[in-house]
Scaffold this motif. Structure first.
Motif, mmCIF file in Angstrom:
data_model
loop_
_atom_site.group_PDB
_atom_site.id
_atom_site.type_symbol
_atom_site.label_atom_id
_atom_site.label_comp_id
_atom_site.label_asym_id
_atom_site.label_seq_id
_atom_site.Cartn_x
_atom_site.Cartn_y
_atom_site.Cartn_z
ATOM 1 N N LEU A 1 19.764 4.667 -22.894
ATOM 2 C CA LEU A 1 20.451 4.711 -24.090
ATOM 3 C C LEU A 1 20.819 2.906 -24.960
ATOM 4 C CD1 LEU A 1 23.528 6.977 -23.513
ATOM 5 C CD2 LEU A 1 21.672 7.192 -25.042
ATOM 6 N N PHE A 2 20.026 2.374 -24.070
ATOM 7 C CA PHE A 2 19.952 0.894 -24.761
ATOM 8 C C PHE A 2 19.128 0.744 -25.975
ATOM 9 C CE2 PHE A 2 18.269 -3.465 -24.841
ATOM 10 C CZ PHE A 2 19.575 -4.195 -24.761
ATOM 11 N N ASP A 3 19.751 -0.105 -26.697
ATOM 12 C CA ASP A 3 19.373 -0.147 -28.313
ATOM 13 C C ASP A 3 19.510 1.258 -29.090
ATOM 14 O OD1 ASP A 3 18.437 -1.724 -30.367
ATOM 15 O OD2 ASP A 3 16.256 -1.205 -29.633
ATOM 16 N N THR A 4 20.386 2.040 -28.583
ATOM 17 C CA THR A 4 20.705 3.345 -29.491
ATOM 18 C C THR A 4 22.034 2.904 -29.753
ATOM 19 O OG1 THR A 4 21.471 4.551 -27.646
ATOM 20 C CG2 THR A 4 19.208 4.723 -28.140
ATOM 21 N N MET A 5 22.292 3.717 -30.930
ATOM 22 C CA MET A 5 23.680 3.910 -31.401
ATOM 23 C C MET A 5 24.804 4.546 -30.832
ATOM 24 S SD MET A 5 23.620 1.827 -34.123
ATOM 25 C CE MET A 5 22.289 0.786 -33.312
ATOM 26 N N LEU A 6 24.123 5.506 -30.007
ATOM 27 C CA LEU A 6 24.953 6.371 -29.100
ATOM 28 C C LEU A 6 25.537 5.496 -27.923
ATOM 29 C CD1 LEU A 6 26.259 8.870 -28.435
ATOM 30 C CD2 LEU A 6 24.207 9.627 -27.270
ATOM 31 N N GLY A 7 24.721 4.703 -27.412
ATOM 32 C CA GLY A 7 24.992 3.758 -26.414
ATOM 33 C C GLY A 7 26.109 2.771 -26.712
ATOM 34 N N LEU A 8 25.877 2.147 -28.071
ATOM 35 C CA LEU A 8 26.730 1.281 -28.422
ATOM 36 C C LEU A 8 28.183 2.104 -28.732
ATOM 37 C CD1 LEU A 8 26.385 -1.594 -29.300
ATOM 38 C CD2 LEU A 8 25.743 -1.118 -31.454
ATOM 39 N N ALA A 9 27.917 3.055 -29.440
ATOM 40 C CA ALA A 9 29.218 3.778 -29.554
ATOM 41 C C ALA A 9 30.045 3.856 -28.076
ATOM 42 C CB ALA A 9 29.186 4.988 -30.238
ATOM 43 N N LEU A 10 29.417 4.456 -27.403
ATOM 44 C CA LEU A 10 30.007 4.549 -25.895
ATOM 45 C C LEU A 10 30.782 3.254 -25.481
ATOM 46 C CD1 LEU A 10 27.469 6.393 -23.524
ATOM 47 C CD2 LEU A 10 29.698 7.233 -24.438
ATOM 48 N N LEU A 11 30.138 2.156 -25.731
ATOM 49 C CA LEU A 11 31.094 0.877 -25.391
ATOM 50 C C LEU A 11 32.080 0.749 -26.162
ATOM 51 C CD1 LEU A 11 30.967 -2.192 -23.858
ATOM 52 C CD2 LEU A 11 29.959 -2.854 -26.190
ATOM 53 N N TYR A 12 32.091 0.958 -27.267
ATOM 54 C CA TYR A 12 33.314 0.709 -28.487
ATOM 55 C C TYR A 12 34.148 1.839 -28.173
ATOM 56 C CZ TYR A 12 29.841 -1.878 -31.454
ATOM 57 O OH TYR A 12 29.067 -2.940 -31.770
ATOM 58 N N GLU B 1 16.181 -3.832 -31.678
ATOM 59 C CA GLU B 1 15.566 -3.373 -32.812
ATOM 60 C C GLU B 1 16.741 -2.816 -33.614
ATOM 61 O OE1 GLU B 1 11.905 -1.822 -32.148
ATOM 62 O OE2 GLU B 1 11.410 -3.929 -31.432
ATOM 63 N N ASN B 2 17.437 -1.818 -33.190
ATOM 64 C CA ASN B 2 18.398 -1.199 -33.950
ATOM 65 C C ASN B 2 19.567 -1.842 -34.234
ATOM 66 O OD1 ASN B 2 17.058 1.393 -34.532
ATOM 67 N ND2 ASN B 2 17.262 1.639 -32.101
ATOM 68 N N GLN B 3 19.543 -2.895 -35.094
ATOM 69 C CA GLN B 3 20.849 -3.911 -35.222
ATOM 70 C C GLN B 3 21.742 -3.036 -36.197
ATOM 71 O OE1 GLN B 3 19.167 -7.511 -36.349
ATOM 72 N NE2 GLN B 3 18.353 -7.898 -34.426
ATOM 73 N N THR B 4 22.985 -3.771 -35.986
ATOM 74 C CA THR B 4 24.011 -3.205 -37.047
ATOM 75 C C THR B 4 24.278 -4.120 -38.227
ATOM 76 O OG1 THR B 4 26.038 -4.114 -35.704
ATOM 77 C CG2 THR B 4 25.258 -1.924 -35.210
ATOM 78 N N LEU B 5 24.993 -3.802 -39.058
ATOM 79 C CA LEU B 5 25.026 -4.817 -40.004
ATOM 80 C C LEU B 5 25.930 -5.844 -40.043
ATOM 81 C CD1 LEU B 5 24.503 -4.584 -43.270
ATOM 82 C CD2 LEU B 5 26.616 -3.675 -43.750
#
Lengths: 366, 348
Positions: B210-221, B295-299
């Motif tokens: 899930l690295f570099d995916t939005m779902l992975g990032l959302a899990l952290l948040y 690569e999938n950066q946030t704003l």
């Protein structure tokens, strides 16, 4: 055969905890208006919640029309309930509140409208159907709760202290309305309250509970005049029964009760009843209205005691005298000597046939 | 409360005015920058409100060329900027320097009047949103980053709300061993800075793919927000009278149905408030996104990088920041009334 039957019902909240409801047995006929009355913590609300299915049953059985309801979900028991807090849903309009149970039964929309309007008419809120609960008074909210409860045509109508959140005046008029609705619909009703005047005025039969046990089942008049236990005699009636600890002795083939500054020769009936209590101590209960006073110099055939008046509570139609007899504080209801002075001494007499005796150990009526 | 006397009133007003100015002036300046053209940026003192048009002075020069003058407002009058007759160069110059989007041919056509009428000034309307367009143009991954930010925020709201409100409901309604401890434990989770757990999270997310995916990032948040959501919602669930749910059970609703029809709508203010917190965490975070994405950066990450890399103009980064602020502002504005209800103590 009875409609609702409670057999050996037990309830504990925790495995090692005390019994909240203790071996309760009760049968209720169809169409009866039953009131559970008792002090707070006596298990009356727990019992009604077990009937509704909101509390688990520890032991025993509850049947409606001969069928056990213990394994049924609350919604399948055919009961409806009015809660102390009204429990109407604030985000629904009045119409939606009353219609929600029918909507869940997937009833046709026109049919729902008809039934809701009919139920609203019964409680006289048919002009408020579009309002939200927050725009209504407490009494109106309670009427919504009543409408919602009757719209489903329940087998049993449960009411858990439904009037205790209303102000005194509204409470009295609402209870008349509740009784009226019950008489019209004929639904078996169980009403829980700690207010004895509510119980007395509403009930066909009152079930008086104390510490998880039923103390007495009876009509309002029975529980008042033939209180089965000392607890009932002390609980029912405002002001409550005066108790005297007396010893029964025999003199001239008659029984005499003496103690704490009082003396009473028993009536013929009581003499028979108490024949086995010679030399024993019992509790004697006399209701305030069966005590009477005459001035010290007045003529009295059978003086019961001499009393000193401490306070006088005027009630308008009568007065409650708070008096000291020996070591006991007693209340005497009088309408003849309403302007008597405090701190004065009077003679007290008693209506002999209306005296009750309770066993010291079992607290049962003798 | 006693009424304030005139001195107290004046002091109060002055204090409030000061506090407002402290917040408003930098914000206003920042907004102005985002609407400023490159030449506006060189002005000193900087104006508080951006200009809406630009005026240039044109002198015809031999051949087909024109000399262009601009007044920087330093008191030394018009300064010569460029001399050219090439349409493309003029167009680019006007865009880059003055944020004016007019075709080069049109400019040449306008300027040709000077050949007959002599040197004169021309005014052009500025393209107000030039910086915003330019932001997305010079930073090619800004548009996908905006999309990513929206996605990761929605995921975060969804995860925190589902798990957090369920936990909140259980804490509010059921008595069980360790309930108090759980309540405290939830607070402790909130004490860890997300940056602190980003590194182990990165390892875990790589293992989970899930690295570099939005779902992975959302899990952290979601980690701190699940805790916060359950705190906020449990206090609201406690406030909702249990008898309302019991009434629904008796009148025919299943537990799930009761939760959806009765409990959730009543708890809506709490849901709205906690979803705002979740949204803001996901939307505003930069550091964790820096660690957990490639690569999938946030704003917010893109804007952060833009400030450091776009030497061509801070005004583009300012425009990007406005793009970043706006959704948060709008979202907060929409749900403000529910938050007001929640802290304002609505009768349930």
């Amino acid at each position: 055969m009875s409609y609702l039957e409670i057999k050996e019902l037990d309830k504990k909240y925790t495995a090692k905890g005390p019994l909240i409801v203790d071996k309760m047995n009760l049968s209720i006929d169809q169409g009866e208006f039953i009131v559970f009355l008792g002090p707070s913590g006596c298990g009356k609300t727990t019992t009604i919640r077990m009937i509704a299915g909101l509390e688990e049953v520890t032991g025993g059985d509850i049947t409606i029309e001969g069928e056990s309801i213990l394994d049924k979900l609350p919604k399948d028991r055919g009961v409806s309930m009015i809660f102390q807090s009204y429990a109407i849903w604030p985000h629904f309009t009045v119409f939606e509140n009353i219609a929600y149970p029918l909507k869940l039964q997937k009833i046709d929309k026109n049919e729902i409208r008809k039934r809701v309007e009919k139920a609203a008419q019964v409680t006289q809120i048919d002009n408020l159907l579009d309002r939200y609960p927050s725009q209504m008074s407490g009494g109106q909210r309670q009427r919504v709760a009543v409408s919602r409860a009757i719209v489903v045509n329940p087998k049993i109508f449960l009411m858990d202290e439904p009037l205790s959140n209303l102000d005194a005046k509204l409470r009295v008029s609402m209870r008349t309305d509740l009784r009226d609705i019950h008489d019209k619909l004929g639904t078996t009703s169980i009403f829980v309250t700690h207010d004895q005047s509510e119980a007395m005025s509403l009930a066909d039969r009152i079930i008086i509970m104390n510490r998880g046990r039923i103390e007495q089942i009876g009509t309002p008049v029975e529980v008042y005049q033939q209180s089965a236990t000392k607890f009932v005699a002390g609980f029912i009636g405002t002001p409550p029964t005066n108790f005297f600890e007396v010893t029964i002795t025999e003199a001239d083939k008659k029984l005499i009760a003496t103690g704490g500054g009082v003396q009473l020769s028993l009536s013929k009936k009581d003499t028979e009843r108490l024949s086995s209590y010679k030399g024993k101590t019992v509790d004697m209960g006399i209701r305030p209205e069966y005590l009477g006073i005459v001035p010290l110099d007045g003529h009295l055939e059978n003086s019961f005691a001499t009393a000193r008046i401490d306070f006088i509570e005027q009630q308008g139609s009568h007065a409650i005298l708070i008096a000291t007899i020996g070591t006991n504080t007693v209340k005497i209801e009088t309408s003849d000597f309403m302007n008597i002075k405090a701190k004065s001494e009077v003679q007290v007499f008693v209506k002999k046939e209306m005296v009750s005796f309770f066993d010291k150990e079992t607290t049962l009526r003798i | 409360m006693d009424r304030l006397n005139i001195v107290q009133k004046t002091l109060m007003t002055l204090t409030l005015a000061f506090m407002v100015l402290v917040v408003v002036i930098p914000l206003l300046f920042f907004i102005t920058v985002s609407f400023s053209s490159a030449t506006d940026m060189t002005e000193f003192p900087k104006r508080l409100l951006p200009t809406r048009s630009v005026t240039v002075y044109i002198e015809p020069v031999e051949g087909d060329t024109y000399e262009l003058f601009y007044d920087y407002g330093r008191g030394d009058g018009y300064t010569s900027i460029i001399t050219t007759g090439v349409a493309d160069r003029l167009e680019t110059h006007f865009q880059r320097q003055y944020s004016v989007s007019v075709s080069g041919d049109k400019l040449l056509e306008d300027f040709s009047r000077t050949r007959i009428e002599g040197p004169m000034t021309f005014s052009y309307k500025k393209d107000a949103f030039y910086n915003f367009k330019q932001f997305f143009r010079i930073i090619p991954n800004a548009a996908p980053a905006l999309k990513n930010s929206i996605i990761v925020s929605l995921y975060t709201i969804l995860i925190s709300l589902t798990l957090g409100s369920s936990a909140g409901y259980v804490i509010a309604r059921y008595r069980f061993a360790g309930r108090e401890q759980l309540n405290v434990a939830l607070l402790i989770v909130r004490m860890f800075p997300t940056v602190g757990i980003s590194i182990p999270m990165a390892v875990m997310l790589i293992k989970m793919g899930l690295f570099d995916t939005m779902l992975g990032l959302a899990l952290l948040y979601s980690i701190p927000n699940i805790a916060l959501t359950s705190w906020i919602t449990s206090s609201i669930f406690i406030g909702i009278n249990k008898e309302m749910e019991e009434a629904a059970w008796i009148f025919g609703a299943s537990r799930v149905r009761t939760f959806i029809n009765i409990t959730l709508p009543l708890a809506f203010p709490a849901m709205a408030a906690s979803s705002m917190y979740s949204f803001l965490t996901a939307w505003n975070d930069t550091i964790s996104a820096l660690i957990l994405t490639n690569e999938n950066q946030t704003l917010s990450l893109v804007v952060y990088k833009a400030i450091g890399t776009t030497s061509s103009g801070i005004q583009y980064a300012a425009a990007g920041s406005i793009v970043l602020i706006l959704p948060a502002l709008v979202f907060t504005f929409i749900i403000r009334k529910y938050i007001g209800q929640m802290w304002g103590g609505v009768e349930l």
